[in-house]
Motif scaffolding. Sequence first.
Motif, mmCIF file in Angstrom:
data_model
loop_
_atom_site.group_PDB
_atom_site.id
_atom_site.type_symbol
_atom_site.label_atom_id
_atom_site.label_comp_id
_atom_site.label_asym_id
_atom_site.label_seq_id
_atom_site.Cartn_x
_atom_site.Cartn_y
_atom_site.Cartn_z
ATOM 1 N N MET A 57 39.068 46.102 25.270
ATOM 2 C CA MET A 57 39.121 44.644 25.410
ATOM 3 C C MET A 57 40.011 44.227 26.579
ATOM 4 N N GLN A 58 41.064 45.003 26.822
ATOM 5 C CA GLN A 58 41.960 44.711 27.932
ATOM 6 C C GLN A 58 41.311 44.992 29.281
ATOM 7 N N CYS A 59 40.290 45.841 29.278
ATOM 8 C CA CYS A 59 39.642 46.216 30.542
ATOM 9 C C CYS A 59 38.728 45.128 31.092
ATOM 10 N N ALA A 60 38.192 44.284 30.229
ATOM 11 C CA ALA A 60 37.102 43.393 30.618
ATOM 12 C C ALA A 60 37.479 42.430 31.743
ATOM 13 N N ALA A 61 38.581 41.713 31.607
ATOM 14 C CA ALA A 61 38.921 40.667 32.576
ATOM 15 C C ALA A 61 39.231 41.244 33.955
ATOM 16 N N ILE A 62 40.211 42.140 34.034
ATOM 17 C CA ILE A 62 40.576 42.720 35.329
ATOM 18 C C ILE A 62 39.451 43.596 35.865
ATOM 19 N N GLY A 63 38.708 44.246 34.971
ATOM 20 C CA GLY A 63 37.584 45.063 35.412
ATOM 21 C C GLY A 63 36.515 44.235 36.104
ATOM 22 N N THR A 64 36.265 43.032 35.596
ATOM 23 C CA THR A 64 35.293 42.138 36.231
ATOM 24 C C THR A 64 35.757 41.748 37.632
ATOM 25 N N ILE A 65 37.044 41.477 37.772
ATOM 26 C CA ILE A 65 37.590 41.143 39.091
ATOM 27 C C ILE A 65 37.490 42.354 40.019
ATOM 28 N N ALA A 66 37.786 43.543 39.488
ATOM 29 C CA ALA A 66 37.702 44.777 40.287
ATOM 30 C C ALA A 66 36.285 45.032 40.769
ATOM 31 N N LEU A 67 35.288 44.614 39.985
ATOM 32 C CA LEU A 67 33.895 44.779 40.383
ATOM 33 C C LEU A 67 33.613 44.014 41.679
ATOM 34 N N GLY A 68 34.186 42.837 41.801
ATOM 35 C CA GLY A 68 34.048 42.083 43.046
ATOM 36 C C GLY A 68 34.754 42.758 44.206
ATOM 37 N N ILE A 69 35.909 43.355 43.927
ATOM 38 C CA ILE A 69 36.644 44.070 44.975
ATOM 39 C C ILE A 69 35.830 45.253 45.485
ATOM 40 N N VAL A 70 35.122 45.934 44.595
ATOM 41 C CA VAL A 70 34.266 47.054 45.013
ATOM 42 C C VAL A 70 33.263 46.578 46.058
ATOM 43 N N LEU A 71 32.689 45.402 45.859
ATOM 44 C CA LEU A 71 31.684 44.886 46.795
ATOM 45 C C LEU A 71 32.256 44.665 48.191
ATOM 46 N N VAL A 72 33.438 44.056 48.272
ATOM 47 C CA VAL A 72 34.003 43.804 49.607
ATOM 48 C C VAL A 72 34.474 45.110 50.253
ATOM 49 N N LEU A 73 34.916 46.062 49.442
ATOM 50 C CA LEU A 73 35.302 47.355 50.003
ATOM 51 C C LEU A 73 34.088 48.094 50.560
ATOM 52 N N LEU A 74 32.931 47.911 49.947
ATOM 53 C CA LEU A 74 31.725 48.580 50.422
ATOM 54 C C LEU A 74 31.351 48.155 51.835
ATOM 55 N N VAL A 75 31.682 46.924 52.225
ATOM 56 C CA VAL A 75 31.390 46.469 53.582
ATOM 57 C C VAL A 75 32.619 46.602 54.484
ATOM 58 N N GLY A 76 33.642 47.312 53.997
ATOM 59 C CA GLY A 76 34.819 47.577 54.815
ATOM 60 C C GLY A 76 35.788 46.425 54.936
ATOM 61 N N GLU A 77 35.753 45.477 53.982
ATOM 62 C CA GLU A 77 36.661 44.332 54.014
ATOM 63 C C GLU A 77 37.543 44.334 52.775
ATOM 64 N N ILE A 78 38.337 43.281 52.600
ATOM 65 C CA ILE A 78 39.264 43.191 51.478
ATOM 66 C C ILE A 78 39.412 41.736 51.070
ATOM 67 N N ASP A 79 39.726 41.511 49.822
ATOM 68 C CA ASP A 79 40.005 40.166 49.323
ATOM 69 C C ASP A 79 41.318 40.210 48.554
ATOM 70 N N LEU A 80 42.335 39.580 49.119
ATOM 71 C CA LEU A 80 43.669 39.584 48.516
ATOM 72 C C LEU A 80 43.912 38.397 47.592
ATOM 73 N N SER A 81 42.908 37.519 47.462
ATOM 74 C CA SER A 81 43.126 36.272 46.727
ATOM 75 C C SER A 81 42.455 36.239 45.368
ATOM 76 N N VAL A 82 41.898 37.362 44.922
ATOM 77 C CA VAL A 82 41.146 37.340 43.669
ATOM 78 C C VAL A 82 42.002 36.887 42.486
ATOM 79 N N GLY A 83 43.276 37.207 42.503
ATOM 80 C CA GLY A 83 44.156 36.760 41.432
ATOM 81 C C GLY A 83 44.287 35.252 41.405
ATOM 82 N N SER A 84 44.515 34.648 42.574
ATOM 83 C CA SER A 84 44.639 33.193 42.653
ATOM 84 C C SER A 84 43.335 32.501 42.290
ATOM 85 N N VAL A 85 42.216 33.073 42.719
ATOM 86 C CA VAL A 85 40.910 32.487 42.403
ATOM 87 C C VAL A 85 40.643 32.567 40.902
#
Length: 398
Positions: A57-85
Amino acid sequence: MLSSSGLRRAAAAFVERVRGGDLGSLPVIVGLVLIWTVFQAMNPVFLSSTNLVNLTMQCAAIGTIALGIVLVLLVGEIDLSVGSVSGLAAAVLAVTFVQLQWHPILALLAAVAAGALVGLVYGFLYTRFGLPSFVITLAGLLGFLGLQLWVLGDTGSINLPFDSFIVQFAQQMFLPAWASYVLAVAAAAGYAWARVLRARRRAAANLMSQSYAEIAARSTVLLVFLTASAWYLNLSRGVGVMFLFFLALVVVMNIALTRTRWGRAVYAVGGSVEATRRAGIRVDRIFVSVFVLCSTLAAVGGILAAARLAAANQSSGAADTNLNAIAAAVIGGASLFGGRGTAFSALLGIVVIQSISSGLTLMNLDSSVRYMVTGVVLVLAVIVDSMSRRTRAATGRA
């Protein structure tokens, strides 16, 4: 029935891929087994069904955010604002649902739309003005944190009704035991069928394909693992619906990345932007779509976190949300150099992160130890990624 010769061929193919630097998820799985073994030896409660239910249950929230990070890493970029968003989305949900008395569905849509709009802005700034994603999202980290505080207002904290569907979904909804077993069988069968279809397509095109023996072996292992996991979790509260929602997001994103033209373009951009552009692919659209999806998933993760806490406050999305999401993506196997990783990187990575957190909490150790241990694991993951890249380059593999 699995033939011994087929299994030997499958094992030989796996060893050959590892020697060529294609480690896949092997380092993460080995590391996870070691982490679980150590913590179980130190505290027998760690692998109890009750603790593992809490861990999922603890994995769901941060894991969902990490899924988005995987996408930007795949194109060689980064998103440092996912926490604020994610914190902003939680604030929008709480204000619209509790204070403005919107229908829950409208409040959820407003929160998700806020995240999508952020990603659209990032994509526009990146493609139109050529600003580095590091700078754009760093500015977003600060700016949207301020917007979150402004949306929350003077109270700084808004509680969500405990009897609302949103909170019930995150805290008290679990699958019946029989449904979890049916789902496990269906998942294994779906995996096997998808692999068979892929093998047939590749064989028809005279390409190397996975043998039926290997497909059967993998499907059997998956079925046993899923069924055993469901049985063990059912000894406690069972399989949480919120965790299943996260798993569904991972599976859908994996299909999008591996079975669609868009997904192939994402990997191509991560491999070489110029080569992808020359191939006629609209690179700008790929970047915009990835930023939008990343921020949208961050918003969904923020909603799940707020629902599990039954509140949105000034600390929503703060603390180590950013760091854990990025660390989970990298530890799970997404390359910082772009072009490598899968949607399942988010799942594996967040399980590692939360396992470390849960184990150290059971040992009554300070959070400072958790930060240091997570940092060491992150460095080791990057070292493995770098070494595998060198191995592939030396053997002439992409």
